[in-house]
Design a protein around this motif. Sequence first.
Motif, mmCIF file in Angstrom:
data_model
loop_
_atom_site.group_PDB
_atom_site.id
_atom_site.type_symbol
_atom_site.label_atom_id
_atom_site.label_comp_id
_atom_site.label_asym_id
_atom_site.label_seq_id
_atom_site.Cartn_x
_atom_site.Cartn_y
_atom_site.Cartn_z
ATOM 1 N N LYS A 164 0.837 -1.196 0.000
ATOM 2 C CA LYS A 164 0.000 0.000 0.000
ATOM 3 C C LYS A 164 0.876 1.252 0.000
ATOM 4 O O LYS A 164 0.632 2.196 -0.757
ATOM 5 C CB LYS A 164 -0.909 0.008 1.224
ATOM 6 C CG LYS A 164 -1.815 1.225 1.302
ATOM 7 C CD LYS A 164 -2.684 1.217 2.537
ATOM 8 C CE LYS A 164 -3.814 0.247 2.354
ATOM 9 N NZ LYS A 164 -4.850 0.377 3.395
ATOM 10 N N ARG A 218 2.334 1.805 -3.475
ATOM 11 C CA ARG A 218 1.336 2.357 -4.412
ATOM 12 C C ARG A 218 1.116 3.843 -4.148
ATOM 13 O O ARG A 218 1.088 4.661 -5.069
ATOM 14 C CB ARG A 218 0.006 1.613 -4.276
ATOM 15 C CG ARG A 218 -0.083 0.310 -5.006
ATOM 16 C CD ARG A 218 -1.504 -0.223 -5.084
ATOM 17 N NE ARG A 218 -2.217 -0.222 -3.819
ATOM 18 C CZ ARG A 218 -2.194 -1.219 -2.917
ATOM 19 N NH1 ARG A 218 -1.477 -2.294 -3.152
ATOM 20 N NH2 ARG A 218 -2.891 -1.129 -1.813
ATOM 21 N N ALA A 254 -5.384 9.116 -1.039
ATOM 22 C CA ALA A 254 -5.299 7.648 -1.138
ATOM 23 C C ALA A 254 -6.392 7.111 -2.048
ATOM 24 O O ALA A 254 -6.145 6.248 -2.890
ATOM 25 C CB ALA A 254 -5.389 7.021 0.251
ATOM 26 N N THR A 256 -6.519 3.387 -3.690
ATOM 27 C CA THR A 256 -6.003 2.652 -2.545
ATOM 28 C C THR A 256 -6.838 2.997 -1.323
ATOM 29 O O THR A 256 -7.171 4.163 -1.113
ATOM 30 C CB THR A 256 -4.528 3.049 -2.295
ATOM 31 O OG1 THR A 256 -3.780 2.795 -3.487
ATOM 32 C CG2 THR A 256 -3.918 2.269 -1.154
#
Length: 104
Positions: A17, A20, A47, A52
């Motif tokens: 995460k 990304r 995000a 994400t």
Amino acid sequence: MTDYAHSDTAAKSRAQKALRLAGYVWERGITGPELLALPSATRRKLARAADTNPPSTEETWATVARMLSDKDEWAARHPEHPSARRAHTDEKLMWVKPPITPWP
């Protein structure tokens, strides 16, 4: 019973995460300190814009900020490398607002 939050699987998921998010944020020219200075609501929106789920801990955001600093240092040493070029710096203003200069 294993605590998922402290498992190897959870650590791997957090690292993926963070990677990304760092990629998305770096492309927009946002630095680590700028990221950490953003309000949490703005970071959650950022995000989501990166497709994400927003991190639930500051630890993940701190990891993203370190990744951004590392990438900035790398890019400064390799300015001619294609990966050192940001494609979406025009979007930085959507996330990081410059300070407003007061009238004289």
